[in-house]
Design an enzyme around this catalytic site. Structure first.
Site, PDB file in Angstrom:
ATOM      1  N   TYR A   1     -10.267  -5.924  13.275  1.00  0.00           N
ATOM      2  CA  TYR A   1      -9.474  -5.422  11.852  1.00  0.00           C
ATOM      3  C   TYR A   1      -9.397  -6.488  10.906  1.00  0.00           C
ATOM      4  CZ  TYR A   1      -5.935  -3.748   8.763  1.00  0.00           C
ATOM      5  OH  TYR A   1      -5.248  -3.461   7.386  1.00  0.00           O
TER       6      TYR A   1
ATOM      7  N   SER B   1     -11.378  24.968 -28.801  1.00  0.00           N
ATOM      8  CA  SER B   1     -11.410  23.614 -29.277  1.00  0.00           C
ATOM      9  C   SER B   1     -10.467  23.681 -30.547  1.00  0.00           C
ATOM     10  CB  SER B   1     -12.664  23.468 -30.242  1.00  0.00           C
ATOM     11  OG  SER B   1     -12.629  22.570 -31.572  1.00  0.00           O
TER      12      SER B   1
ATOM     13  N   GLN C   1      -7.819  -1.966   4.548  1.00  0.00           N
ATOM     14  CA  GLN C   1      -6.536  -1.074   3.652  1.00  0.00           C
ATOM     15  C   GLN C   1      -7.024  -0.686   2.506  1.00  0.00           C
ATOM     16  OE1 GLN C   1      -2.559  -2.595   3.582  1.00  0.00           O
ATOM     17  NE2 GLN C   1      -2.782  -2.740   1.376  1.00  0.00           N
TER      18      GLN C   1
ATOM     19  N   ASN D   1     -15.275  26.612 -24.690  1.00  0.00           N
ATOM     20  CA  ASN D   1     -15.813  25.554 -23.810  1.00  0.00           C
ATOM     21  C   ASN D   1     -15.923  25.628 -22.458  1.00  0.00           C
ATOM     22  OD1 ASN D   1     -16.665  24.447 -26.357  1.00  0.00           O
ATOM     23  ND2 ASN D   1     -14.609  23.192 -26.389  1.00  0.00           N
TER      24      ASN D   1
ATOM     25  N   LYS E   1      -8.105   3.705   1.822  1.00  0.00           N
ATOM     26  CA  LYS E   1      -7.317   4.952   1.636  1.00  0.00           C
ATOM     27  C   LYS E   1      -7.730   5.477   0.087  1.00  0.00           C
ATOM     28  CE  LYS E   1      -4.359   2.863   4.848  1.00  0.00           C
ATOM     29  NZ  LYS E   1      -5.328   1.782   5.070  1.00  0.00           N
TER      30      LYS E   1
ATOM     31  N   THR F   1     -38.780  26.168 -13.110  1.00  0.00           N
ATOM     32  CA  THR F   1     -39.001  24.787 -12.855  1.00  0.00           C
ATOM     33  C   THR F   1     -39.237  24.060 -14.082  1.00  0.00           C
ATOM     34  OG1 THR F   1     -41.445  25.210 -12.762  1.00  0.00           O
ATOM     35  CG2 THR F   1     -40.362  25.798 -10.640  1.00  0.00           C
ATOM     36  N   HIS F   2     -38.685  22.756 -14.030  1.00  0.00           N
ATOM     37  CA  HIS F   2     -38.950  21.764 -15.141  1.00  0.00           C
ATOM     38  C   HIS F   2     -38.059  22.389 -16.266  1.00  0.00           C
ATOM     39  CE1 HIS F   2     -42.287  19.844 -13.080  1.00  0.00           C
ATOM     40  NE2 HIS F   2     -42.712  20.932 -12.539  1.00  0.00           N
TER      41      HIS F   2
ATOM     42  N   SER G   1       0.957  -1.355  -0.002  1.00  0.00           N
ATOM     43  CA  SER G   1       0.105   0.002  -0.022  1.00  0.00           C
ATOM     44  C   SER G   1       0.889   1.373   0.045  1.00  0.00           C
ATOM     45  CB  SER G   1      -0.874   0.134   1.227  1.00  0.00           C
ATOM     46  OG  SER G   1      -0.022  -0.209   2.306  1.00  0.00           O
TER      47      SER G   1
ATOM     48  N   LYS H   1     -14.969  28.331 -30.319  1.00  0.00           N
ATOM     49  CA  LYS H   1     -15.325  27.899 -29.363  1.00  0.00           C
ATOM     50  C   LYS H   1     -14.797  28.185 -27.819  1.00  0.00           C
ATOM     51  CE  LYS H   1     -17.973  24.599 -29.072  1.00  0.00           C
ATOM     52  NZ  LYS H   1     -17.768  23.258 -29.546  1.00  0.00           N
TER      53      LYS H   1
ATOM     54  N   ASN I   1      -2.758  -2.168  13.813  1.00  0.00           N
ATOM     55  CA  ASN I   1      -4.168  -1.861  13.752  1.00  0.00           C
ATOM     56  C   ASN I   1      -4.544  -0.467  14.492  1.00  0.00           C
ATOM     57  OD1 ASN I   1      -4.020  -4.319  12.530  1.00  0.00           O
ATOM     58  ND2 ASN I   1      -5.282  -5.302  13.979  1.00  0.00           N
TER      59      ASN I   1
ATOM     60  N   GLU J   1     -17.948  21.327 -16.732  1.00  0.00           N
ATOM     61  CA  GLU J   1     -18.199  20.089 -17.299  1.00  0.00           C
ATOM     62  C   GLU J   1     -17.698  19.107 -16.172  1.00  0.00           C
ATOM     63  OE1 GLU J   1     -19.061  20.080 -21.769  1.00  0.00           O
ATOM     64  OE2 GLU J   1     -17.239  21.335 -21.331  1.00  0.00           O
TER      65      GLU J   1
HETATM   66  N1  ARG Z   1      -1.377  -1.173   5.531  1.00  0.00           N
HETATM   67  C1  ARG Z   1      -2.523  -1.734   6.540  1.00  0.00           C
HETATM   68  C2  ARG Z   1      -3.709  -0.775   6.439  1.00  0.00           C
HETATM   69  O1  ARG Z   1      -3.782   0.192   5.851  1.00  0.00           O
HETATM   70  C3  ARG Z   1      -1.861  -1.269   8.030  1.00  0.00           C
HETATM   71  C4  ARG Z   1      -2.432  -2.297   9.001  1.00  0.00           C
HETATM   72  C5  ARG Z   1      -1.983  -3.745   8.917  1.00  0.00           C
HETATM   73  N2  ARG Z   1      -2.460  -4.404   9.883  1.00  0.00           N
HETATM   74  C6  ARG Z   1      -2.277  -5.600   9.828  1.00  0.00           C
HETATM   75  N3  ARG Z   1      -2.467  -6.309  10.857  1.00  0.00           N
HETATM   76  N4  ARG Z   1      -1.799  -6.199   8.752  1.00  0.00           N
HETATM   77  O2  ARG Z   1      -4.694  -1.101   6.911  1.00  0.00           O
END
Ligand code: ARG
Length: 452
Positions: free
Chosen positions: A312, A272, A317, A280, A320, A150-151, A18, A278, A105, A285
């Site tokens: 957990y 454009s 993970q 735009n 994020k 409206t509409h 990660s 144009k 965790n 958008e």
């Molecule tokens: N990269 C993990 C997460 O974002 C960190 C926590 C990992 N904990 C574990 N027991 N493997 O959730």
């Protein structure tokens, strides 16, 4: 991190990594670790010199990261392991004491809460900026009248300021929602360990105040697996994007030749590659289009947490990327929309012209007859006929002869010419209505809401 007994296929390690996205949590991770080291020393779980050495090492590491010399190692999976491993290289074996009374965790839980708190504060401040720009633009264009729709049909004349203040109120609720989310994010997880709490003399209150948390989690199992505050953030972001997408859509429409209500500044239009004429409205958008992704992020996380058993699970993970993406998208959209509104000009005459369209005063004409004693339903029917007549004869109400009016109802008198756009607006002086007097008060109220 556990060692595998047999070598893993390459894909397995890249699957769990990660680092590419959680490295942005480095500051929160280091800040939380510094507090953790202090709290460990405070409870005599480690010695003061050990704590000092850990803290100095962490400060050095933060500097390395910020000056781009940190030796990132993707094979160490995440930001936590990268920093911990570097701490060993920097201060030696005492680094191993940092992870006492802590698990990844509760570590990721604290990092994410610190990060989300900051993001929420930034979201609120960008919303406030946008609101204050709307107020300024509304005040600057206080005379401007346009048809309200409206509409997508011209309905009744309103002040542009009233129209813009509608967005102010949407954004106000957004800011309030983020504020509620902030309170539920503002909770310290440290002290929870992997899931069951920790068997150490660990002053959670001290850790909370060091990190600026106003509350301490009450259940270790809950807090290591709680991502509600992220769901809330994503939901609030989705609603706020819905609001901005509505304004974006109006800007797209208003900047067409057909409407011609708004002129976007050069900074907020693109040309454009083929058609030289144009201008735009790509930014509006895109603001509209990006809303889809922000909705998707909410559903991604809701789906990830559905049916997760306690506590957990590695699934978490996956919280994020949606979070980071929604924060970035919301913040850039708010900035873009604020700039776009601030630098646009409104085509007062075009708006006025559209509001002059006779149909826009139809309700007022019906109200005129009601004031002369006619039941509203009947008045409604008569004005429908008059509107059709005006339309067929290519006339505005004000261009019609009194005798024309009287052919529809005897109740029409000379004062029918007092049914004007200005009067229409002025008479809507009920609280929340578009009368200029009200709108001026609403603007003042809006200003004071922002400063409170
Ligand atoms: N990269 C993990 C997460 O974002 C960190 C926590 C990992 N904990 C574990 N027991 N493997 O959730």
């Amino acid at each position: 991190m556990t060692e595998s007994r047999t070598p893993r296929p390459k894909i397995t390690s890249s699957y769990t990594v990660s680092l590419s996205y959680d490295r942005r949590l480095y500051k929160q991770d280091i800040t939380a670790s510094i507090t953790h080291a202090k709290t460990l020393a405070k409870g005599s779980i480690i010695s003061q010199p050990e704590s000092k050495s850990i803290i100095n090492g962490l400060i050095k590491i933060q500097h390395e990261i910020e000056t781009d010399v940190f030796p990132w190692q993707p094979e160490l999976e995440d930001i936590h392991m990268n920093i911990e491993s570097r701490l060993y290289e920097t201060i030696g074996d005492v680094a191993g004491k940092l992870h006492t009374a802590r698990s990844r965790n509760d570590q990721i839980a604290v990092d994410l809460r610190l990060f989300t708190k900051e993001a929420i504060q930034e979201s609120i401040s960008l919303i406030r900026n946008f609101q204050s720009t709307l107020i300024e633009v509304a005040e600057h264009n206080i005379e401007v009248i346009l048809p309200g729709y409206t509409h997508m049909q011209r309905a009744q004349p309103v002040l542009l300021a009233h129209h813009l203040l509608a967005y102010f109120h949407m954004l106000h609720r957004d800011a309030e929602r983020f504020d509620g989310c902030l309170q539920r994010t503002d909770v310290l997880p440290l002290g929870s360990g992997a899931l069951a709490g920790i068997p150490y003399n660990y002053d959670r209150q001290f850790a909370a105040s060091e990190l600026g948390f106003s509350a301490i989690s009450q259940n270790s199992m809950d807090v290591v697996s709680d991502r509600d505050y992220i769901v809330e953030y994503l939901s609030n972001a989705a609603i706020c994007m819905a609001h901005t997408s509505r304004l974006a859509e109006e800007i797209v429409l208003w900047s067409t030749q057909e409407f011609g209500f708004i002129n976007l500044s050069d900074q907020y239009v693109t040309g454009s590659s083929m058609m030289p004429q144009k201008r735009n409205p790509d930014f509006a958008e895109l603001a509209r289009g990006k809303t889809g992704r922000v909705y998707g992020n909410l559903f991604a996380l809701l789906t990830t947490i559905k049916g997760l058993p306690m506590t957990y699970n590695r699934d978490l993970q996956e919280d994020k990327e949606p979070l980071f993406d929604s924060i970035e998208t919301l913040h850039s959209t708010l900035e873009i929309m604020t700039g776009m509104i601030a630098t646009s000009t409104f085509n007062k005459d075009r708006m006025r012209y559209a509001a002059e369209d006779s149909t826009v005063l139809a309700t007022d004409l019906a109200d005129y007859l009601v004031n002369k004693g006619m039941p509203f339903r009947e008045a409604h029917g008569i004005v429908a006929q008059i509107s059709e007549y005006a339309l067929n004869h290519n006339k505005y109400f004000k261009d019609m002869e009194l005798s024309d009016y009287q052919s529809f109802s005897e109740l029409f008198q000379k004062d029918v010419y007092q049914v004007t756009i200005e009067r229409s607006i002025e008479t809507r002086s009920i609280l929340g209505g578009t009368a200029p007097k009200n709108v001026r008060e609403a603007l003042a109220k809006a200003r004071s809401l922002l400063s409170s």
